[in-house]
Design an enzyme around this catalytic site. Structure first.
Site, PDB file in Angstrom:
ATOM      1  N   SER C  68       0.772  -1.144   0.050  1.00 41.00           N
ATOM      2  CA  SER C  68      -0.067  -0.071   0.028  1.00 41.00           C
ATOM      3  C   SER C  68       0.836   1.313  -0.049  1.00 41.00           C
ATOM      4  CB  SER C  68      -0.972   0.044   1.087  1.00 41.00           C
ATOM      5  OG  SER C  68      -1.927  -0.810   1.057  1.00 41.00           O
ATOM      6  N   LYS C  71       0.640   3.350  -2.977  1.00 38.54           N
ATOM      7  CA  LYS C  71      -0.743   4.412  -3.069  1.00 38.54           C
ATOM      8  C   LYS C  71      -0.341   5.635  -3.142  1.00 38.54           C
ATOM      9  CE  LYS C  71      -3.811   1.125  -0.935  1.00 38.54           C
ATOM     10  NZ  LYS C  71      -4.488   0.737   0.544  1.00 38.54           N
ATOM     11  N   TYR C 193      -3.356  -2.254 -10.660  1.00 35.96           N
ATOM     12  CA  TYR C 193      -3.086  -2.108  -8.858  1.00 35.96           C
ATOM     13  C   TYR C 193      -2.156  -3.078  -8.268  1.00 35.96           C
ATOM     14  CZ  TYR C 193      -4.417  -1.790  -4.029  1.00 35.96           C
ATOM     15  OH  TYR C 193      -4.560  -1.835  -2.690  1.00 35.96           O
ATOM     16  N   TYR C 245      -4.302   3.330   7.839  1.00 32.21           N
ATOM     17  CA  TYR C 245      -5.452   2.543   8.228  1.00 32.21           C
ATOM     18  C   TYR C 245      -6.303   2.974   9.379  1.00 32.21           C
ATOM     19  CZ  TYR C 245      -2.873  -0.607   5.042  1.00 32.21           C
ATOM     20  OH  TYR C 245      -1.883  -1.252   4.122  1.00 32.21           O
ATOM     21  N   VAL C 263       0.979  -3.840   3.846  1.00 32.44           N
ATOM     22  CA  VAL C 263       0.877  -5.028   4.632  1.00 32.44           C
ATOM     23  C   VAL C 263       2.170  -5.831   4.431  1.00 32.44           C
ATOM     24  CG1 VAL C 263      -1.589  -5.330   4.831  1.00 32.44           C
ATOM     25  CG2 VAL C 263      -0.397  -5.958   2.735  1.00 32.44           C
TER      26      VAL C 263
END
Lengths: 309, 309, 309, 309
Positions: C68, C71, C193, C245, C263
């Site tokens: 992530s 992102k 992605y 998160y 993660v």
């Protein structure tokens, strides 16, 4: 729909015998102390028929807290009082949520999904509290009249317990009031609601009191029209889709009768054109329905092939 | 339960006449172009009875897209194939949510509330896709067999449209797969589902095909056992609590018959021990149910006093 | 904001030493096999400063799956490409929900709350897939350019694993597409992605690659303007409210730096006007953040008094 | 972080001038009559700096209802009183929901997401009501002390209005009590909460009262430690992620300062190590934030380049 068994009493005795010890699979409601002290071993089943039979087995004379079964009677009173305008303030759809969920009430802007989940029953309590000078007395009188027994009483111990532990019901009612869907003061609504939940009755009394729902609104003992024929169908429809909390679908699936349960362990089921069954056993399953009470009713219904579907 | 009216045909003709122009209160489904082009003025009602009558009025020969009515037939096939293990993968509770809501599916960890909301029907489609070598052919054969008509067909135009606009159903299926509740590949499940939704039938065919649900699982024309007696009760129970999308409670309340509607404008209603009604009119109300179709069925049910409650 | 410690290397060494064995409090991500096989004992911390220092301790050369953290880079590319029109398709609000929740996306009609939850990052992936002839190559080139290292690679093993276990991300993307908020084909979006999530980098590379966010959009090593000064502030604002998160608030509360975790066990934190920290340790807490990675960053931030608040 | 502009007063005058007539884009809060009667044309901005400047423009002497800005002061008192055990009863995460949503509170079992949404502020009110012999007096004293003005008062008209229209806050509090997360009686909690919301102050007073949050907990006028240095960071962190209702992310994105707004039209923003801005204009946008108030603060922040990110 069904042929009356030759020996109804024997059938019920056998059903009771078949349930010995099974109460251990459930757990007596303990959210209020007054309910938690009831003996888990008690159980009973009564059947009242339109042609005047009244048969039972087990502890049929023991009074128990009717709790949510009172929602059926409150609904009858409110439908009689308000007529169809009631349905502008409460819907008639299954809820698909645990019986006391506040989430759905928020989504749907303070309009409860139906009158037999807690939010809807509190809305009905508001109707009664707003339209009767003394709604609690009126409710008690209605129950005594239907049961033909002036000794039916409000268990004050249960009532006080409900009041003290009624914070979630208070939250539901204040939320509806914030949406403008409650007319009376919230404490008054709660007081009425907890009063009707705290009435004690036994299986025989409950079974007889609801005969009008199996008979198109007419009490077969007196020929009194308790509610309209149409409303009798409607109430049975609501009980069929929503009367057994979040197990209503499964109950329709496996038993197929309009029914209502309460956390006191009682369950009533309507057999249209035949009569009413009332069962009782305090320990509940995870949905809040009496374990043995459901067994007794489904056992009876299956033996007689009673499904309305 | 009911006495057959002396002149069924006349009753249906009057019902159709009473609905002239009322289709304007609804709106033809336009989420896929293939449905949007159907004439909104078409309407029909058919009644098939256990004793072999088949009467109708209006455009009874016009085929329409059965859409969600196909969920009933898919459910029968899956129940026959899996037996009670089916109910470990889908529940039988009313949903209390719009028919295609993904929220509830997330809450309940990929277990659909019942087999007649979209998520549940996609789960059923997965069962069929996983257990038949060619589930689409098997489904079509089943429909032709029940309707006793080899000309029943899949509307490829509708099918292609569904595929292109099926993103929400894809989302539902992938979400269930993420919870481990889908066995086949998602595109295969969707392809089966859209195929069964795209079947075209007319009112006469649909009414006759479902007679077994009014007759304890047995097709009265052939005495063939289409499903078990118990499953016949169960399916009617599910249709009673959940067959009319988020208007199921109101339909039970006002009509009181197990029923299923589709966004093609068709509605079927089961009259236990009597027969099946099928109505059709494309324009839908905000819940996705045919406006005129509901009027036709409730008009018929009320005239004959058909409520099961 | 802060004075550079005299012996940065010693500080980092002590921090690493203080974390021996603490990885046991977390659990390596196991939703895909390719991540589950990483040794839980590995850990590293790197600090890159605007004035050109690059100091680290632990396994700073070991590449790990950035997951992530990608992102952030995808967001930079999409902001550069679309400008402010990006914010018509994704909001910039904290989500208040677990990072991959589909419920919120349904409520908000397919508009993700922000670009660093999964739904938002998939929306960003759609922007890239729709606006680049080869978005995967463009992404990889961007990463290699920022890290100044042509050896940065896509871990095909991780990528294949992601694809196979990507059903929830597929559900999110199809749901957005059903609301008309995805332009490319869903498999193409997912492929982009999962590609960007599968890039492997080490702590030194990541810390250096993000220096522009601590320096108003300008890479201090090359004076290249990677994004506008305003967008640099904006990205740091989003990372501050939403980068960790459902622990973002706690991280702001206790550490007070814009940060993003993945993660794979990596975390990057921006120290405006000073530099970037990158930590790594595979075992995660229940929120999906690296246990030891958070300790390393908060230890460093607290020792130096780095909170922006 | 910033250089003090040579002519602060002139900057503020220009900002006020730039907003003439823009109040028409908002709507004065009308959920209680006492707020609805305030003139929409009033507006003001004050800036207090750590080095003792106090500059303003517009209606800086006009007192207004501080409403939710009181949540900041209540939080300081509760943190001082309970220490870190406060965080076992309320989280510090952004909510991602409208400020008064009851849904999230139900999901998270009566634990509010953070102390500046309504549920969290009611939890804080419970802490104060439970831990002070007279929490209302204590709160008023705290405000007078911080503002160094014994004339600060509770607007009884607003207070009575709040009480009458406080059903949703009652619902939130009863729901928390049903989860065991409220210690005092609910009416007492509500009475405290509405009291603190009903305090009237002007921009100058509010700006000065909050200087300690820009100065690591120390009031620069008196050198009094109002809260710990750590708690000062923490409060600014919470205000950064959650202080502007469901527009907090956008505010962080576009302005980048810890801030809190109230439905009375006031907004305070903390500039760490520099000072405090307070703006006021009654008409609100759809998120409940003052339209002109936000313009004034973002105008000031952007002109001076104040973003913390």
């Amino acid at each position: 729909m069904t042929s009356i068994p030759k020996n109804l009493a024997k059938t019920l005795d056998k059903l009771i015998a078949s349930q010995q010890g099974l109460y251990r699979e459930g757990k007596v409601a303990d959210y209020i102390p007054a309910l938690a002290t009831v003996s888990p071993e008690l159980m009973a089943i009564s059947v009242a028929t339109l042609d005047g039979k009244l048969v039972g087995a087990g502890d049929i004379q023991a009074p128990f807290s009717i709790q949510s079964i009172s929602k059926v009677f409150g609904l009858v009173m409110a439908m009689n009082r308000l007529g169809d305008s009631l349905w502008q303030r409460v819907r008639m759809e299954p809820s698909g949520q645990p019986f006391n969920s506040i989430i759905q009430l928020e989504w749907e802007k303070g309009i409860p999904r139906n009158p037999v989940i807690n939010a809807g029953a509190l809305l009905v309590a508001d109707v009664l509290a707003s339209h009767y000078s003394s709604s609690k007395l009126a409710f008690l009188s209605f129950m005594r009249h239907l049961a033909n027994d002036e000794n039916i009483y409000i268990d004050q111990n249960v009532y006080q317990s409900e009041l003290i532990h009624g914070n979630r019901n208070a939250a539901l009612t204040y939320l509806m009031k914030s949406f403008g869907n409650i007319e009376a003061e919230v404490p008054e609504v709660l007081s009425h609601y907890f009063t009707q939940c705290s009435i004690s009755m036994n299986c025989h009394q409950l079974a007889q009191s609801l005969l009008f729902l199996a008979n198109k609104g007419v009490d077969p003992r007196t020929n009194e029209q308790i509610c309209t024929r149409q409303d009798s169908h409607r109430i049975n429809a609501i009980l069929s889709t929503s009367g057994m909390y979040d197990q209503s679908g499964e109950f329709a699936f496996s038993v197929g009768l309009p029914a209502k349960s309460g956390v006191g362990g009682g369950i009533i089921a309507i057999i249209p054109n035949y009569g009413v069954i009332c069962s009782w056993s305090p320990p509940l399953n995870k949905f809040g329905n009496s374990v043995v009470g459901m067994n007794l009713i489904s056992g009876f219904a299956n033996e007689l092939g009673l499904s309305i579907y």
